[in-house]
Motif scaffolding. Sequence first.
Motif, PDB file in Angstrom:
ATOM      1  N   HIS A   1       0.808  -1.222   0.000  1.00 51.47           N
ATOM      2  CA  HIS A   1       0.000   0.000   0.000  1.00 51.47           C
ATOM      3  C   HIS A   1       0.842   1.273   0.000  1.00 51.47           C
ATOM      4  N   CYS A   2       2.095   1.175   0.421  1.00 53.98           N
ATOM      5  CA  CYS A   2       2.922   2.388   0.496  1.00 53.98           C
ATOM      6  C   CYS A   2       4.311   2.154  -0.104  1.00 53.98           C
ATOM      7  N   SER A   3       4.412   1.171  -0.997  1.00 53.96           N
ATOM      8  CA  SER A   3       5.702   0.841  -1.594  1.00 53.96           C
ATOM      9  C   SER A   3       6.190   1.963  -2.512  1.00 53.96           C
ATOM     10  N   SER A   4       7.490   2.249  -2.440  1.00 51.23           N
ATOM     11  CA  SER A   4       8.095   3.255  -3.312  1.00 51.23           C
ATOM     12  C   SER A   4       9.506   2.794  -3.662  1.00 51.23           C
ATOM     13  N   SER A   5      10.127   3.465  -4.607  1.00 47.53           N
ATOM     14  CA  SER A   5      11.460   3.072  -5.067  1.00 47.53           C
ATOM     15  C   SER A   5      12.544   3.833  -4.310  1.00 47.53           C
ATOM     16  N   TYR A   6      13.707   3.174  -4.162  1.00 49.45           N
ATOM     17  CA  TYR A   6      14.844   3.837  -3.536  1.00 49.45           C
ATOM     18  C   TYR A   6      16.115   3.133  -3.962  1.00 49.45           C
ATOM     19  N   TYR A   7      17.249   3.781  -3.713  1.00 45.99           N
ATOM     20  CA  TYR A   7      18.557   3.194  -3.991  1.00 45.99           C
ATOM     21  C   TYR A   7      19.317   3.056  -2.671  1.00 45.99           C
ATOM     22  N   PRO A   8      19.822   1.866  -2.366  1.00 45.15           N
ATOM     23  CA  PRO A   8      20.550   1.678  -1.106  1.00 45.15           C
ATOM     24  C   PRO A   8      21.897   2.379  -1.142  1.00 45.15           C
ATOM     25  N   SER A   9      22.465   2.578   0.037  1.00 42.29           N
ATOM     26  CA  SER A   9      23.784   3.202   0.125  1.00 42.29           C
ATOM     27  C   SER A   9      24.854   2.203  -0.301  1.00 42.29           C
ATOM     28  N   LEU A  10      26.060   2.734  -0.549  1.00 44.45           N
ATOM     29  CA  LEU A  10      27.174   1.865  -0.946  1.00 44.45           C
ATOM     30  C   LEU A  10      27.500   0.887   0.178  1.00 44.45           C
ATOM     31  N   GLU A  11      27.469   1.356   1.409  1.00 38.70           N
ATOM     32  CA  GLU A  11      27.773   0.475   2.546  1.00 38.70           C
ATOM     33  C   GLU A  11      26.783  -0.675   2.631  1.00 38.70           C
ATOM     34  N   GLN A  12      25.493  -0.363   2.486  1.00 41.49           N
ATOM     35  CA  GLN A  12      24.473  -1.418   2.517  1.00 41.49           C
ATOM     36  C   GLN A  12      24.662  -2.392   1.362  1.00 41.49           C
ATOM     37  N   SER A  13      24.991  -1.859   0.192  1.00 39.81           N
ATOM     38  CA  SER A  13      25.171  -2.710  -0.980  1.00 39.81           C
ATOM     39  C   SER A  13      26.326  -3.677  -0.780  1.00 39.81           C
ATOM     40  N   GLN A  14      27.399  -3.186  -0.198  1.00 38.97           N
ATOM     41  CA  GLN A  14      28.565  -4.040   0.014  1.00 38.97           C
ATOM     42  C   GLN A  14      28.282  -5.115   1.067  1.00 38.97           C
ATOM     43  N   LEU A  15      27.459  -4.805   2.057  1.00 38.24           N
ATOM     44  CA  LEU A  15      27.149  -5.778   3.098  1.00 38.24           C
ATOM     45  C   LEU A  15      26.396  -6.988   2.556  1.00 38.24           C
ATOM     46  N   VAL A  16      25.620  -6.792   1.486  1.00 45.65           N
ATOM     47  CA  VAL A  16      24.865  -7.923   0.926  1.00 45.65           C
ATOM     48  C   VAL A  16      25.575  -8.548  -0.269  1.00 45.65           C
ATOM     49  N   GLY A  17      26.803  -8.084  -0.558  1.00 39.55           N
ATOM     50  CA  GLY A  17      27.595  -8.774  -1.570  1.00 39.55           C
ATOM     51  C   GLY A  17      27.847  -8.040  -2.861  1.00 39.55           C
ATOM     52  N   TYR A  18      27.313  -6.823  -3.009  1.00 39.16           N
ATOM     53  CA  TYR A  18      27.600  -6.057  -4.230  1.00 39.16           C
ATOM     54  C   TYR A  18      28.992  -5.414  -4.102  1.00 39.16           C
ATOM     55  N   THR A  19      29.723  -5.371  -5.204  1.00 42.42           N
ATOM     56  CA  THR A  19      31.039  -4.720  -5.196  1.00 42.42           C
ATOM     57  C   THR A  19      30.928  -3.236  -5.485  1.00 42.42           C
ATOM     58  N   GLU A  20      29.825  -2.827  -6.082  1.00 44.26           N
ATOM     59  CA  GLU A  20      29.579  -1.407  -6.372  1.00 44.26           C
ATOM     60  C   GLU A  20      28.092  -1.142  -6.262  1.00 44.26           C
ATOM     61  N   LEU A  21      27.729   0.114  -6.345  1.00 39.80           N
ATOM     62  CA  LEU A  21      26.319   0.457  -6.216  1.00 39.80           C
ATOM     63  C   LEU A  21      25.506  -0.193  -7.332  1.00 39.80           C
ATOM     64  N   PRO A  22      24.469  -0.945  -7.010  1.00 33.71           N
ATOM     65  CA  PRO A  22      23.627  -1.543  -8.056  1.00 33.71           C
ATOM     66  C   PRO A  22      22.874  -0.467  -8.833  1.00 33.71           C
ATOM     67  N   LYS A  23      22.694  -0.707 -10.107  1.00 32.93           N
ATOM     68  CA  LYS A  23      22.031   0.279 -10.967  1.00 32.93           C
ATOM     69  C   LYS A  23      20.511   0.207 -10.864  1.00 32.93           C
ATOM     70  N   GLN A  24      20.001  -0.915 -10.442  1.00 31.63           N
ATOM     71  CA  GLN A  24      18.551  -1.044 -10.337  1.00 31.63           C
ATOM     72  C   GLN A  24      18.059  -0.398  -9.037  1.00 31.63           C
ATOM     73  N   HIS A  25      16.788  -0.031  -9.022  1.00 30.63           N
ATOM     74  CA  HIS A  25      16.209   0.507  -7.805  1.00 30.63           C
ATOM     75  C   HIS A  25      15.530  -0.623  -7.038  1.00 30.63           C
ATOM     76  N   PHE A  26      15.352  -0.399  -5.755  1.00 31.75           N
ATOM     77  CA  PHE A  26      14.729  -1.387  -4.878  1.00 31.75           C
ATOM     78  C   PHE A  26      13.441  -0.804  -4.300  1.00 31.75           C
ATOM     79  N   ALA A  27      12.622  -1.683  -3.709  1.00 31.83           N
ATOM     80  CA  ALA A  27      11.340  -1.255  -3.129  1.00 31.83           C
ATOM     81  C   ALA A  27      11.488  -1.049  -1.625  1.00 31.83           C
TER      82      ALA A  27
END
Length: 595
Positions: free
Chosen positions: A490-516
């Motif tokens: 009911h209140c979902s919106s798009s956002y981009y996580p921080s670099l620190e958050q991205s690295q904690l889940v295994g990304y080496t750089e900021l992901p280009k896709q947006h998340f909910a």
Amino acid sequence: MIATASMPLAPTSPQAHWGTATPSAHADAAPTTAKPMQLGQRLLLAGLITPDQLEKALAAQGQAGMRLGETLVSMGLISAADLLPLVSAQLGFPSVQLREGLIDPAVVHTISRPLAEKFACLALFRVFDELIVAMAEPQDLQVVELIATHTGYRIRPVLALRSSIERMLQRCYDADFQVDAMTAGLDNNSIELLSEESPYAVAGLNALPDRSPVTNLVNYLIVQATRQGASDIHIEPAKNFSLIRFRVDGQLREVLKPQRELHPLLVSRIKAMSRLDVDQQLQSQDGRFNVLVDNREIDLRVSTLPTVSGEKVVLRILDRKAVTFHLDQLGMPVDHLAMLKSMLRRPYGLALVTGPTGSGKTTTLYSSVETLKNSGVNIVSIEDPVEYQLDLVNQVQINPANQITFASAIRSILRQDPDVILVGEIRDVETAEAAIQAALTGHLVLSTLHTNDSVSSINRLIDMGIPAYKVAAALVGVVAQRLVRKVCPHCSSSYYPSLEQSQLVGYTELPKQHFARGQGCEACFDTGYSGRRGIFEVLQIDARMRDLISRQAPPEEFRAAFLEQGGTSLLVQARLAAEQGSTTIEEAIRVALVQ
């Protein structure tokens, strides 16, 4: 017809006050030119007071500045029940003796407290667009119009003693009265207590002996917790209040803070419902009771715990209709599901489900049993406690007082010719040894273990004292799981996580896709989440893994072998769920990041 703000009132001056020579709105049969009878005369004619009493009351009235009727009541010369009908007849308004049961707490605050105190008025209840208001001066047109403008409703004034209104104002505008406001809308048919003596004997709540505010509050909490999908109700004592919280989607949320004096009454009420010893306050107790909520049978497990501040009570809510016991509906990826079903097809061995408390392990076990059970299979479970009753499953409740433990029950069950044994939890070395022995002697054993991931279960069993060669021979697979909260639709919106958050889940750089991510709304109680889904890590014990277990290889070798056989970690599964928009990166980190 009774006067309202939108129709003319009785032909009375707004300044007229009852208890003096006030004209009556319904003059008896006397001609219109006759002088209206004063209240004192009515009381004398009715034989309710004597002339001497009237004279004393008039003298006291002048000193106190009160109305004659109020003065007589305060002096104890007449009761409110006798006075109100006479004043009602004099003014032409119906009268009411105020009591809590007459007042709807949900409408009290329709009139602000300053306004209510200034004009001695109290909102009682509402019928459609008409608000019934108790007033000390119901004939005051200006006040009636003012209340109508203030509330937006048509006003139907009724007469009440000023002292009664002032006394009730202190109660109705007190913070504790909000407890009653919350329960005011509770339909008595929404919840029924099922009798313990017979599961078919149902007693409606109106038949229960106690219909106090405490009973209403307990009923309200059960109904609301069930409707909100809560798994637990926590009732905790604090210094100045009783804290009530619901656990929804794995998170505790504050619901209410009743006054501290209510806490022991709440505890006693719940103990009585679950047939516990009400007088025992220094020892923990466990019980249960069943209710029907909105025609759904709900089982509540009750646990009490003495603390330095008083007894804490936790009610675990078990709603059979809210739980899915079907493997295909657990949300497992197809390849993970295929591996689990392969384990369940084994004629013997030990299959484990691991994870912390509240991660859905019991649901996975029960779903596995539902897949296995048929008239040709003897399934026996040992549980502490038995959460849901399953058809075609012989369920045993742990009872240490009667020497029924996991280990002793397994040994007894082995003499019952079982095919499948469900052990609720492997807690100690004795239970582990009994489960391993049962798995090695031709039985399929399903159980749970508290470990961070699937691979850690191997070392956990060995650390408990089980010989490595027995673990290698008995273990067929491990399912590790967690529950992540889902983004509120009911209140979902798009956002981009921080670099620190991205690295904690295994990304080496900021992901280009947006998340909910949920922004927070009324539907999700401003959390941004609604509901949960499972994430799973499935480890199959193949020939290579057995070799590693037998020689007690270090944990990193187990992890490498797990990845080589195509395994994916809980963190990867949580990240995939975030990429699909099902959950958030923050939730993946909170639930699945294993340090």
